[in-house]
Design a protein around this motif. Structure first.
Motif, PDB file in Angstrom:
ATOM      1  N   TYR A 103     -24.856  60.994  62.843  1.00 49.69           N
ATOM      2  CA  TYR A 103     -23.850  60.517  61.896  1.00 49.69           C
ATOM      3  C   TYR A 103     -23.239  61.676  61.112  1.00 49.69           C
ATOM      4  CZ  TYR A 103     -21.738  58.137  57.932  1.00 49.69           C
ATOM      5  OH  TYR A 103     -20.852  57.705  56.973  1.00 49.69           O
ATOM      6  N   ALA A 104     -24.086  62.631  60.724  1.00 47.94           N
ATOM      7  CA  ALA A 104     -23.564  63.800  60.009  1.00 47.94           C
ATOM      8  C   ALA A 104     -22.625  64.613  60.889  1.00 47.94           C
ATOM      9  CB  ALA A 104     -24.722  64.671  59.519  1.00 47.94           C
ATOM     10  N   LEU A 105     -22.983  64.788  62.156  1.00 50.41           N
ATOM     11  CA  LEU A 105     -22.143  65.568  63.065  1.00 50.41           C
ATOM     12  C   LEU A 105     -20.867  64.833  63.452  1.00 50.41           C
ATOM     13  CD1 LEU A 105     -24.912  66.987  65.419  1.00 50.41           C
ATOM     14  CD2 LEU A 105     -23.590  68.261  63.733  1.00 50.41           C
ATOM     15  N   ALA A 106     -20.852  63.521  63.359  1.00 50.76           N
ATOM     16  CA  ALA A 106     -19.681  62.747  63.757  1.00 50.76           C
ATOM     17  C   ALA A 106     -18.734  62.471  62.602  1.00 50.76           C
ATOM     18  CB  ALA A 106     -20.118  61.420  64.378  1.00 50.76           C
ATOM     19  N   ARG A 107     -19.245  62.321  61.375  1.00 44.36           N
ATOM     20  CA  ARG A 107     -18.420  61.844  60.270  1.00 44.36           C
ATOM     21  C   ARG A 107     -18.291  62.831  59.113  1.00 44.36           C
ATOM     22  NH1 ARG A 107     -16.273  58.793  63.308  1.00 44.36           N
ATOM     23  NH2 ARG A 107     -16.244  56.504  63.131  1.00 44.36           N
ATOM     24  N   LEU A 108     -19.329  63.593  58.806  1.00 42.38           N
ATOM     25  CA  LEU A 108     -19.256  64.500  57.667  1.00 42.38           C
ATOM     26  C   LEU A 108     -18.559  65.790  58.068  1.00 42.38           C
ATOM     27  CD1 LEU A 108     -22.812  64.055  56.111  1.00 42.38           C
ATOM     28  CD2 LEU A 108     -20.744  62.695  55.751  1.00 42.38           C
ATOM     29  N   ARG A 109     -17.801  66.341  57.132  1.00 40.69           N
ATOM     30  CA  ARG A 109     -17.089  67.599  57.382  1.00 40.69           C
ATOM     31  C   ARG A 109     -17.776  68.713  56.598  1.00 40.69           C
ATOM     32  NH1 ARG A 109     -12.362  66.930  60.000  1.00 40.69           N
ATOM     33  NH2 ARG A 109     -11.485  64.821  60.106  1.00 40.69           N
ATOM     34  N   PHE A 110     -18.244  69.720  57.306  1.00 40.81           N
ATOM     35  CA  PHE A 110     -18.903  70.863  56.675  1.00 40.81           C
ATOM     36  C   PHE A 110     -18.738  72.071  57.594  1.00 40.81           C
ATOM     37  CE2 PHE A 110     -21.965  68.348  59.024  1.00 40.81           C
ATOM     38  CZ  PHE A 110     -22.585  69.274  59.838  1.00 40.81           C
ATOM     39  N   PRO A 111     -18.797  73.275  57.049  1.00 42.69           N
ATOM     40  CA  PRO A 111     -18.597  74.478  57.875  1.00 42.69           C
ATOM     41  C   PRO A 111     -19.666  74.598  58.964  1.00 42.69           C
ATOM     42  CG  PRO A 111     -18.435  75.002  55.537  1.00 42.69           C
ATOM     43  CD  PRO A 111     -18.935  73.601  55.622  1.00 42.69           C
ATOM     44  N   GLY A 112     -19.221  74.927  60.154  1.00 39.03           N
ATOM     45  CA  GLY A 112     -20.139  75.128  61.264  1.00 39.03           C
ATOM     46  C   GLY A 112     -20.587  73.861  61.951  1.00 39.03           C
ATOM     47  N   GLU A 114     -19.141  71.972  64.340  1.00 37.79           N
ATOM     48  CA  GLU A 114     -18.966  72.015  65.787  1.00 37.79           C
ATOM     49  C   GLU A 114     -19.916  73.012  66.432  1.00 37.79           C
ATOM     50  OE1 GLU A 114     -17.213  69.909  67.442  1.00 37.79           O
ATOM     51  OE2 GLU A 114     -16.546  68.945  65.583  1.00 37.79           O
ATOM     52  N   ALA A 115     -20.158  74.143  65.741  1.00 37.36           N
ATOM     53  CA  ALA A 115     -21.078  75.134  66.293  1.00 37.36           C
ATOM     54  C   ALA A 115     -22.500  74.576  66.360  1.00 37.36           C
ATOM     55  CB  ALA A 115     -21.050  76.403  65.444  1.00 37.36           C
ATOM     56  N   ILE A 116     -22.895  73.831  65.341  1.00 45.28           N
ATOM     57  CA  ILE A 116     -24.226  73.224  65.346  1.00 45.28           C
ATOM     58  C   ILE A 116     -24.345  72.214  66.480  1.00 45.28           C
ATOM     59  CG2 ILE A 116     -25.778  71.716  64.047  1.00 45.28           C
ATOM     60  CD1 ILE A 116     -24.769  73.052  61.505  1.00 45.28           C
ATOM     61  N   PHE A 117     -23.297  71.399  66.650  1.00 43.72           N
ATOM     62  CA  PHE A 117     -23.345  70.402  67.725  1.00 43.72           C
ATOM     63  C   PHE A 117     -23.403  71.071  69.090  1.00 43.72           C
ATOM     64  CE2 PHE A 117     -20.894  67.840  70.817  1.00 43.72           C
ATOM     65  CZ  PHE A 117     -21.808  66.806  70.968  1.00 43.72           C
ATOM     66  N   LEU A 118     -22.622  72.120  69.299  1.00 40.72           N
ATOM     67  CA  LEU A 118     -22.653  72.825  70.581  1.00 40.72           C
ATOM     68  C   LEU A 118     -24.002  73.496  70.813  1.00 40.72           C
ATOM     69  CD1 LEU A 118     -19.085  74.431  70.683  1.00 40.72           C
ATOM     70  CD2 LEU A 118     -19.925  72.463  71.987  1.00 40.72           C
ATOM     71  N   SER A 119     -24.617  73.988  69.753  1.00 36.32           N
ATOM     72  CA  SER A 119     -25.948  74.598  69.899  1.00 36.32           C
ATOM     73  C   SER A 119     -26.978  73.564  70.302  1.00 36.32           C
ATOM     74  CB  SER A 119     -26.354  75.267  68.579  1.00 36.32           C
ATOM     75  OG  SER A 119     -25.442  76.272  68.213  1.00 36.32           O
ATOM     76  N   ILE A 120     -26.911  72.377  69.674  1.00 39.28           N
ATOM     77  CA  ILE A 120     -27.835  71.309  70.048  1.00 39.28           C
ATOM     78  C   ILE A 120     -27.584  70.863  71.477  1.00 39.28           C
ATOM     79  CG2 ILE A 120     -28.491  68.923  69.544  1.00 39.28           C
ATOM     80  CD1 ILE A 120     -27.909  69.490  66.616  1.00 39.28           C
ATOM     81  N   PHE A 121     -26.318  70.714  71.837  1.00 39.92           N
ATOM     82  CA  PHE A 121     -25.979  70.287  73.191  1.00 39.92           C
ATOM     83  C   PHE A 121     -26.422  71.323  74.225  1.00 39.92           C
ATOM     84  CE2 PHE A 121     -22.926  69.953  76.739  1.00 39.92           C
ATOM     85  CZ  PHE A 121     -23.199  68.656  77.135  1.00 39.92           C
ATOM     86  N   ALA A 122     -26.368  72.602  73.869  1.00 40.62           N
ATOM     87  CA  ALA A 122     -26.743  73.659  74.804  1.00 40.62           C
ATOM     88  C   ALA A 122     -28.224  73.627  75.145  1.00 40.62           C
ATOM     89  CB  ALA A 122     -26.374  75.032  74.231  1.00 40.62           C
ATOM     90  N   ARG A 166     -24.058  60.641  68.667  1.00 43.74           N
ATOM     91  CA  ARG A 166     -22.853  61.266  68.096  1.00 43.74           C
ATOM     92  C   ARG A 166     -21.603  60.771  68.811  1.00 43.74           C
ATOM     93  NH1 ARG A 166     -18.542  65.045  69.667  1.00 43.74           N
ATOM     94  NH2 ARG A 166     -17.867  66.044  67.730  1.00 43.74           N
ATOM     95  N   GLN A 167     -21.654  60.688  70.144  1.00 39.88           N
ATOM     96  CA  GLN A 167     -20.512  60.178  70.886  1.00 39.88           C
ATOM     97  C   GLN A 167     -20.242  58.717  70.554  1.00 39.88           C
ATOM     98  OE1 GLN A 167     -19.913  63.558  71.611  1.00 39.88           O
ATOM     99  NE2 GLN A 167     -18.588  62.368  72.963  1.00 39.88           N
TER     100      GLN A 167
END
Length: 283
Positions: A103-112, A114-122, A166-167
């Motif tokens: 929910y935080a990665l999908a709705r909240l706006r904070f610096p980094g 997308e980078a955090i999500f890509l790191s988790i996805f990686a 998240r999706q």
């Protein structure tokens, strides 16, 4: 013109019917191939071993002694309890943490973000054997070997769950959440009172995935535990196999007992699994 196109229309319908018939036949064959090992396991679980007496082969007979042996001479009920406890705790805690992170990665706006999500996805690209030894060293340094905590905590994090949730949250309409925020709800109350109730189908599907994965876990419990009281069901099934042979009648009886709850769980929530796959694709 109608007369000229009628034969082509009939030919098109014939081709479509032939195509559907071919797909149906292929689906039936694939289903039969998938179901046959399960049927063989269940039927063989009720048979004795073939024996040779005085040079004569004595064929197997139908019996319930295999199941009696599994639950009397071996503490298999304890193995089932250990797997049930670990799988349930991991599933509940993982769904809570994964849904909050998603929910935080999908709705909240904070610096980094997308980078955090890509790191988790990686991390999905990293296979389990690669991190097995480092994970064992960390768990050993924390003093969690031979404990329920050592079985549960490393299994909680799963990048697949965060990605799928998240999706799903990205596809939810923002109007409902915005209305709740206008009414004075905080992000926590929006998540707890609005988002979670809407997430029941995807959470049910993930619950099945997580429970099945931990119920069938073998490598990590083998590495992290040596205490008989912490043996999980898959290690218990493997204990019937010795260095010089295997008691396949006992193995198949134990495997049948371990598989039946999972089959019931899958058939109960199969609709939620299909819906979650359809509604959580890449946006």
């Amino acid at each position: 013109m109608t007369v000229e196109t009628a034969p082509s229309a009939r030919a098109a319908r014939t081709r479509r019917r032939a195509g559907r018939a071919g797909l149906t036949t292929l689906a039936v064959l694939a289903s039969a191939i998938s179901v046959f090992p399960v049927l063989w396991m269940v039927t063989s679980a009720f048979k004795t071993r073939d024996t040779v007496t005085d040079g004569r082969l004595i064929p197997s007979e139908v019996t319930f002694d295999n199941f009696v042996y599994v639950f009397t001479d071996v503490p298999f009920a304890r193995y089932l309890w250990n797997s049930l406890l670990v799988s349930t705790v991991v599933t509940v805690v993982a769904l809570l943490f994964h849904s909050m992170a998603a929910y935080a990665l999908a709705r909240l706006r904070f610096p980094g973000r997308e980078a955090i999500f890509l790191s988790i996805f990686a991390t999905l690209l990293v296979t389990a054997p690669v991190v097995l030894i480092p994970l064992f060293l960390v768990v050993r340094e924390l003093g969690l070997l031979n404990s329920y905590a050592g079985l549960i905590i490393p299994a909680i994090f799963n990048a697949f769950g965060i990605f799928l949730l998240r999706q799903f949250y990205v596809g939810l309409p923002r109007e409902v959440e915005e209305a709740a925020i206008i009414d004075g709800c905080s992000h926590w109350r929006v998540y707890w009172n609005v988002v979670l109730p809407l997430s029941r189908p995807i959470l049910a599907a993930l619950a099945v995935f997580f429970f099945l994965a931990n119920w069938n876990s073998f490598v990590w419990p083998l590495v992290a535990t040596s205490d008989q009281d912490l043996t999980v069901v898959q290690l218990g099934i493997a204990s019937f196999e010795t260095q010089y042979g295997a008691n396949w009648n006992y193995i198949l009886a134990a495997a049948t007992v371990a598989a039946l709850p999972m089959l019931a769980l899958f058939f109960t929530f199969q609709r939620q699994i299909v819906e979650s796959i359809k509604t959580s694709g890449l946006k």
